[in-house]
Design a protein around this motif. Structure first.
Motif, mmCIF file in Angstrom:
data_model
loop_
_atom_site.group_PDB
_atom_site.id
_atom_site.type_symbol
_atom_site.label_atom_id
_atom_site.label_comp_id
_atom_site.label_asym_id
_atom_site.label_seq_id
_atom_site.Cartn_x
_atom_site.Cartn_y
_atom_site.Cartn_z
ATOM 1 N N GLN A 535 161.813 -6.873 -17.911
ATOM 2 C CA GLN A 535 161.334 -5.824 -16.775
ATOM 3 C C GLN A 535 160.109 -5.833 -16.569
ATOM 4 O OE1 GLN A 535 160.266 -2.554 -17.231
ATOM 5 N NE2 GLN A 535 160.494 -1.878 -15.181
ATOM 6 N N SER A 536 159.597 -5.692 -15.434
ATOM 7 C CA SER A 536 158.232 -5.403 -15.039
ATOM 8 C C SER A 536 157.390 -6.698 -15.528
ATOM 9 C CB SER A 536 157.851 -4.230 -15.649
ATOM 10 O OG SER A 536 156.508 -3.878 -15.019
ATOM 11 N N ALA A 537 156.283 -6.647 -16.511
ATOM 12 C CA ALA A 537 155.623 -7.719 -16.856
ATOM 13 C C ALA A 537 156.734 -8.643 -17.704
ATOM 14 C CB ALA A 537 154.557 -7.479 -17.887
ATOM 15 N N GLY A 538 157.690 -8.034 -18.405
ATOM 16 C CA GLY A 538 158.743 -8.953 -18.884
ATOM 17 C C GLY A 538 159.628 -9.745 -17.861
ATOM 18 N N SER A 539 159.541 -9.148 -16.598
ATOM 19 C CA SER A 539 160.312 -10.048 -15.464
ATOM 20 C C SER A 539 159.473 -10.983 -15.096
ATOM 21 C CB SER A 539 160.753 -8.985 -14.547
ATOM 22 O OG SER A 539 161.123 -9.599 -13.194
ATOM 23 N N GLN A 540 158.102 -10.683 -14.996
ATOM 24 C CA GLN A 540 157.116 -11.739 -14.503
ATOM 25 C C GLN A 540 157.151 -12.859 -15.556
ATOM 26 O OE1 GLN A 540 152.967 -10.149 -14.229
ATOM 27 N NE2 GLN A 540 153.903 -8.617 -12.623
ATOM 28 N N SER A 541 157.331 -12.488 -16.966
ATOM 29 C CA SER A 541 157.266 -13.562 -17.873
ATOM 30 C C SER A 541 158.774 -14.461 -17.753
ATOM 31 C CB SER A 541 157.470 -12.744 -19.485
ATOM 32 O OG SER A 541 156.364 -11.934 -19.715
ATOM 33 N N GLY A 650 166.155 -8.620 -9.285
ATOM 34 C CA GLY A 650 166.105 -7.328 -8.379
ATOM 35 C C GLY A 650 164.971 -6.146 -8.487
ATOM 36 N N ASN A 651 165.045 -5.135 -7.899
ATOM 37 C CA ASN A 651 164.065 -4.197 -8.034
ATOM 38 C C ASN A 651 164.808 -2.643 -7.872
ATOM 39 O OD1 ASN A 651 163.781 -5.511 -5.090
ATOM 40 N ND2 ASN A 651 163.956 -3.404 -4.771
ATOM 41 N N GLY A 773 161.302 1.132 -13.520
ATOM 42 C CA GLY A 773 161.898 1.096 -14.841
ATOM 43 C C GLY A 773 163.026 1.870 -15.008
ATOM 44 N N MET A 774 163.649 2.538 -13.927
ATOM 45 C CA MET A 774 164.901 3.376 -13.971
ATOM 46 C C MET A 774 166.178 2.590 -14.595
ATOM 47 S SD MET A 774 164.030 6.192 -13.726
ATOM 48 C CE MET A 774 162.705 6.050 -14.495
ATOM 49 N N GLU A 775 166.205 0.981 -14.344
ATOM 50 C CA GLU A 775 167.021 0.364 -14.652
ATOM 51 C C GLU A 775 167.307 0.343 -16.393
ATOM 52 O OE1 GLU A 775 164.147 -2.624 -14.063
ATOM 53 O OE2 GLU A 775 164.608 -0.764 -13.486
ATOM 54 N N ILE A 776 166.242 0.473 -16.976
ATOM 55 C CA ILE A 776 166.227 0.277 -18.320
ATOM 56 C C ILE A 776 167.377 1.063 -18.963
ATOM 57 C CG2 ILE A 776 164.948 0.783 -20.551
ATOM 58 C CD1 ILE A 776 163.893 -1.525 -18.911
#
Length: 812
Positions: A535-541, A650-651, A773-776
């Motif tokens: 997620q976020s930077a993890g999704s970029q990774s 997704g977002n 971050g709400m999907e976490i």
């Protein structure tokens, strides 16, 4: 009214809160103002600073008639939290009119800032052992100032029930005194202690009542007061400057065993006799002692072992009694080259910081936290960054490190008030600190990832580990999470084999290989069915691994939650030359010689020093490297990426709302100018060559631009689109267009959030929507782990999302 940072700030200076403490009131408790003033008080000009041998405010004359306060507020309609500032100066110097205590910038963070003058030196802390000279009257001044604020601050837009007292050095000691004093009970809700506490010697206080009384009588004797007369009355008749002449600046301490401080600090904590209903931040700078060495060491540059021992003994004269010189020397000189003046100086500096500031502040906060337990929030910090400009003004050289007082410019936003002299990093850091302090004043907590002192988890019910994989693992999958290097340590680019950049991605890659090659079967995992997700930077990774030839064949599926490395159309967020120059700039800051190997120099440097000069907002992957040889667009065009992967991307619905407050200074009063400036600020964050006019035209089409709420909503949409939504969607779209029907590609938008998780994440759903971050919460099944604070809908939704994700991982 001042115009500060695009905000109107009402400034009121020199408002009297007590009768003048002169004549019979010298050394006595302050008296509240007994009758209204006949004329309007001119609150536009500075009044007097309290009498002291040191003039710290050139615009304010010194006088005993000095009990006034300043107020800064942005409006007087909606009540805001109050931040009540107590200045430092060893209880012997200081003034609310010092330029560094200008509260206007801090007030733009939706708080009311108040600063209070209080009596100093003998006028504030001479002890007479009698009702009309009880000692500690400087603290009584602060106390009366607080009472005045509680009675009147609503007229200035302040909430009397939301008062945070904060101070630095002896101002921080004052804050600790109010936490201890029964007289201050109920007058404040929160406290911030910056470098100082009234908690010294374990066995006795710095000054006891007997010594304090003899100090006062010694001055009377010097001034030829007759032993048969009332010595306090004699001192009241004396010239104030004669009293100062015989008062030892370094001997100004509070007196315990008095009405204001009835018992010693250690005893107060042991018996739980202090104000326990307070949230607390306390902290220190990294090198508190470096500013005080010259007070005890004659020639620091040529320091000897004898100087070191004599320096320790000198602290006894300053009130730090019964120091075991041998033990202290053994501890601070362990492993030190005692023939090196520089090494001795560094060790003595550590001692000079620990003894009067570091240890008292930490131990006070620790004992406070141990006693209040989970009923209050307690945080601790260490300042590891300084403004070079402010340091220079305060004679804090590069060799002295992060000196005492280095926090002041950031707390008061001085870099924003004087951007000409301060660096961009100073401005960024100041914004961060002001937001932290004002957020604490508003809510009583720091950000969710800031651990509490003595408790590694944030305060609140429940204590949440967002990435706890236990619930997800019940869906017949093996869950693995991986640490990888961050910031400079993970993404500094050296343009060479031993510093190739993107090593944080290489960490993830090696972990993938560890899982795939030989180990995950031992944990019940199938090496041929690996799904990477983040997620976020993890999704970029995740997107980086889809692009990288080095990750080929290591995973079968991928889930990208809000983020990808596909940003600018025309260029990457950072080019190789830019990344290299950023890295070399850090080496230059750390005085790496141009003729030496700068990477090796950085390897020898203290990690905290590297962090100090690394801009966290400029952490980007570098393309044109071994890990990412070509840009995302080139990769899709040439079909040079890992095409054998199924993908979910997704977002959330309102990605940008969490980003907006970091870019717009006052979102609640947003203007069109703020909107344009906000767009421009993205350029500094790596989103280059934005056509500001076109962007503004697009996002402001049909918007009521005189409505701050409408502007904020549109800017949030833009911030989310630019930083997260468009990169994620376009990556998935280009991926799907290229792989066609050979792989499965899905896209989602999250339209529901758990209210308790949103609150925990500082996302107000009613105003901010479905934040980043709400999907976490749903991916990791947190509502099932914390059912007491979750709704049936939260639990249902988490079950659905976990089944979706785990089914995709199992079947694609």
């Amino acid at each position: 009214t001042l115009h500060v940072l695009d905000t109107n700030v009402d400034q009121f200076v020199g408002i009297p809160y007590a009768e003048p403490p002169v004549g019979k009131h010298r050394f006595a408790k302050p008296e509240p103002i007994s009758k209204p003033f006949p004329n309007i008080i001119d609150a536009t000009k500075p009044k007097n600073s309290c009498l002291s041998p040191i003039q710290l405010s050139p615009d304010s004359p010194l006088s005993e008639d000095c009990l006034v306060l300043n107020i800064w507020t942005t409006n007087t309609t909606a009540l805001k939290p109050v931040m009540f500032w107590i200045y430092g100066g060893g209880l012997a110097a200081g003034s609310i009119y010092q330029p560094e205590y200008n509260g206007s910038a801090l007030a733009t963070n939706d708080v009311v800032v108040v600063s209070v003058n209080y009596r100093l030196g003998p006028f504030g802390f001479l002890y007479g052992d009698r009702e009309d000279a009880p000692g500690n009257v400087g603290f009584y001044d602060q106390l009366l100032g607080m009472k005045w604020v509680r009675e009147n601050i609503h007229s200035f837009g302040g909430d009397r029930d939301q008062i945070t007292i904060f101070g630095e050095s002896s101002g921080s000691e004052s804050v600790s005194a109010h936490i201890l004093s029964p007289l201050s009970k109920g007058l404040f809700k929160r406290a911030i202690m910056e470098s100082g506490a009234n908690m010294y010697n374990k066995d006795r206080d710095v000054v006891n009542k007997t010594k304090a009384l003899s100090q006062g009588k010694a001055i009377a004797k010097q001034l030829k007061c007759n032993e048969t007369e009332d010595w306090i009355q004699c001192l009241r008749r004396a010239d104030a400057r004669d009293i100062i002449k015989y008062w030892d600046l370094f001997d100004t301490y509070p007196v315990f065993g008095t009405e204001f401080l009835p018992i010693r600090t250690q005893q107060a904590f042991n018996e739980k006799k202090f104000n326990t209903d307070v949230d607390l931040i306390a902290g220190i700078t990294q090198n508190e002692g470096s500013s005080f060495i010259k007070a005890v060491i004659k020639d620091p540059a040529h320091m000897t072992l004898t100087d070191f021992n004599n320096g320790i003994k000198a602290f006894d004269l300053l009130g730090y009694h019964n120091i075991n010189v041998t033990k202290v020397t053994d501890y601070y000189l362990k492993g030190v080259n005692t023939s090196s003046p520089a090494a001795l100086l560094q060790s003595f500096s550590a001692l000079a910081g620990d003894l009067p500031l570091g240890c008292p502040t930490y131990l006070f906060a620790k004992r406070f936290a141990q006693t209040v337990k989970e009923s209050q929030r307690v945080y601790f910090y260490e300042l590891l960054y300084k403004s070079e400009w402010f340091a220079k003004q305060n004679n804090c050289s590069a060799t002295m490190g992060i000196c005492h007082m280095s926090d002041i410019p950031f707390v008061f936003g001085l870099p924003l008030l004087d951007p000409h002299h301060y660096s961009h990093n100073d401005i960024y850091y100041s914004k961060v600190v002001m937001k932290m302090w004002s957020k604490f004043a508003t809510y009583g907590n720091m950000d969710s990832d800031w651990p509490q002192l003595l408790n590694d988890e944030p305060m609140g019910a429940p204590k949440v580990h967002e990435y706890n994989g236990t619930a997800l693992a019940t869906n017949d999958v093996v869950v693995v999470s991986v640490n990888y290097r961050l910031g400079a340590f993970g993404f500094l680019y050296g343009d060479r084999e031993d510093a190739p950049g993107n090593v944080g991605f290489y960490d993830q890659l090696l972990a993938l290989k560890w899982v795939v090659s030989e180990n995950i079967h031992s944990f019940g995992g199938d090496r041929d069915r690996i799904t990477i997700f983040g997620q976020s930077a993890g999704s970029q990774s995740v997107s980086a691994h889809i692009l990288s030839p080095l990750s080929k064949g290591l995973f079968k599926r991928a889930i990208m939650e809000s983020g990808s490395v596909m940003v600018n159309k025309n260029r990457e967020m950072v080019t190789k030359p830019e990344a290299l120059s950023q890295a070399k700039a850090i080496a230059a800051q750390l005085k790496c010689n141009e003729s030496e190997d700068w990477i090796q120099c950085l390897r020898r440097a203290d990690a905290k020093d590297i962090l100090r000069y690394w801009n966290p907002l400029a952490t980007f992957p570098v393309f044109g490297t071994k890990f990412l040889p070509i840009s995302a667009r080139q990769a899709f065009k040439a079909k040079k990426f890992n095409t054998d992967v199924d993908l979910i991307a997704g977002n959330t619905r309102n990605e940008g709302t969490s980003l907006t407050r970091g870019l717009i200074k006052d979102p609640d009063h947003m203007t069109v100018a703020d909107f344009y400036n906000g767009i421009k600020s993205f350029d500094a964050l790596g989103y280059h060559n934005l056509n500001v006019t076109k962007v503004a035209d697009d996002y402001l089409k049909g918007v009521n631009t005189s409505s701050p709420a409408a502007l904020l909503q549109s800017f949030s949409a833009f911030a989310g689109d630019l930083g997260l939504v468009c990169p994620t969607y376009l990556f998935a779209k280009r991926f799907a267009q290229t792989v066609k029907e050979s792989q499965r590609v899905y896209f989602y938008e999250l339209l529901y959030a758990s209210e308790w998780f949103a609150n925990y994440s500082q996302c107000n759903i009613s105003t901010m929507g479905i934040c980043h971050g709400m999907e976490i919460a749903f991916v990791f099944g947190l509502p099932l782990l914390y059912p007491d604070v979750s709704t049936p809908e939260d639990i249902f939704y988490a079950n659905v999302v976990m089944k979706l994700w785990s089914k995709f991982a199992a079947c694609g």
